[in-house]
Design a protein around this motif. Structure first.
Motif: not given
Length: 287
Positions: A61, A78-79, A82-87
């Motif tokens: 990415e 911030s990216r 706020l990772d959508s998969k909480r990695r």
């Protein structure tokens, strides 16, 4: 399968995040691809849209990241948060850099500041912003330095100086964050076939053309011989892909050393720099 291999397989199955700065070309781009091939989700720092298009791929990415711009670094932090998969953020590979070489008397102070802004202060900005995420994961900082930090060629003073400062900061950081479970590793890169390395010699020669008569008399032959030596060595140097495989191993091994040399010249130059008397080393270093 060794214990080390099992550790790497376990990590890569999670798709954890790894940041690689300076991923437009060369070592950074190759490292991003190597890590992605091992299952990590790589946030590849680039500075131009066309570089983003070139590096974008499965598990890579691209993120706009000029490490000298605070807003870019804040957006990266911030990216990750706020990772959508909480990695988790497994590692940060601080690879971005610039190289401008000329005799100390000749190189303008503004150029010195530019080198230190990118090769030192920019990385410190990234580290400060991402340490909270690395604390959460008990992750790793991998700082790409240079053989020149210990064995400096003539005309490389500014570049090598910025790398030496980066190494000193890395040593302090390692001791500060070890109790927090964060590891800090220095990679002292020697000659690697990259676009930056290929441009270094011609840029030095171009700068030399702007020297006055006295500086040309004093330094012209030295610049020419140093550039010739480095250009000749680069023909035999390791590729970016070979370097990336080694950096991937350094990034994912369970118990890394504090320092690694990278490349053939690192293998013989670093021991000489550490054990030979300085006056003898002066005779050994090309110039």
């Amino acid at each position: 399968m060794t214990v080390r291999d099992r550790c790497s397989v376990t990590s890569m199955s999670t798709g954890e995040l790894i940041v690689v700065s300076g991923a437009s070309t060369g070592i950074g781009a190759a490292t991003a691809r190597e890590l992605a091939s091992r299952g990590y989700h790589v946030l590849a720092g680039v500075r131009r849209d066309e570089d983003a298009d070139a590096i974008r791929a499965a598990r890579i990415e691209p993120v706009m990241l000029d490490i000298t711009i605070g807003k870019h670094v804040e957006a990266l932090a911030s990216r990750i948060a706020l990772d959508s998969k909480r990695r988790l953020l497994r590692a940060v590979i601080n690879n971005a850099g610039i190289e401008i070489n000329a005799p100390i008397e000749v190189l303008p102070l503004d150029t010195w500041r530019e080198l230190f802004e990118v090769n030192l202060f920019g990385h410190i900005r990234v580290i400060q912003a991402l340490l909270p995420a690395l604390r959460q994961s008990r992750g790793r900082v991998v700082n790409i330095s240079s053989v020149g930090a210990e064995a400096t060629l003539p005309i490389y003073g500014a570049y090598a100086g910025s790398k030496a400062a980066f190494e000193s900061a890395s040593d302090a950081l390692r001791r500060e964050v070890a109790p927090q479970g964060i590891q800090v590793v220095i990679v002292q890169s020697g000659g690697v076939k990259t676009p930056m390395a290929a441009k270094s010699g011609p840029l030095s020669l171009k700068l030399a053309q702007g020297m006055n008569v006295e500086h040309t008399r004093l330094y012209g032959a030295l610049i020419s011989s140093t550039v010739t030596f480095q250009s000749s060595f680069l023909q035999r140097a390791m590729t970016a892909e070979q370097a990336a495989k080694k950096i991937r191993k350094i990034t994912t091994t369970k118990r890394p050393r504090t320092r690694y040399g990278l490349g053939l010249d690192a293998a013989f130059t670093l021991p000489m720099a550490r054990f030979l008397p300085a006056r003898l080393m002066d005779r050994v270093v090309p110039g």
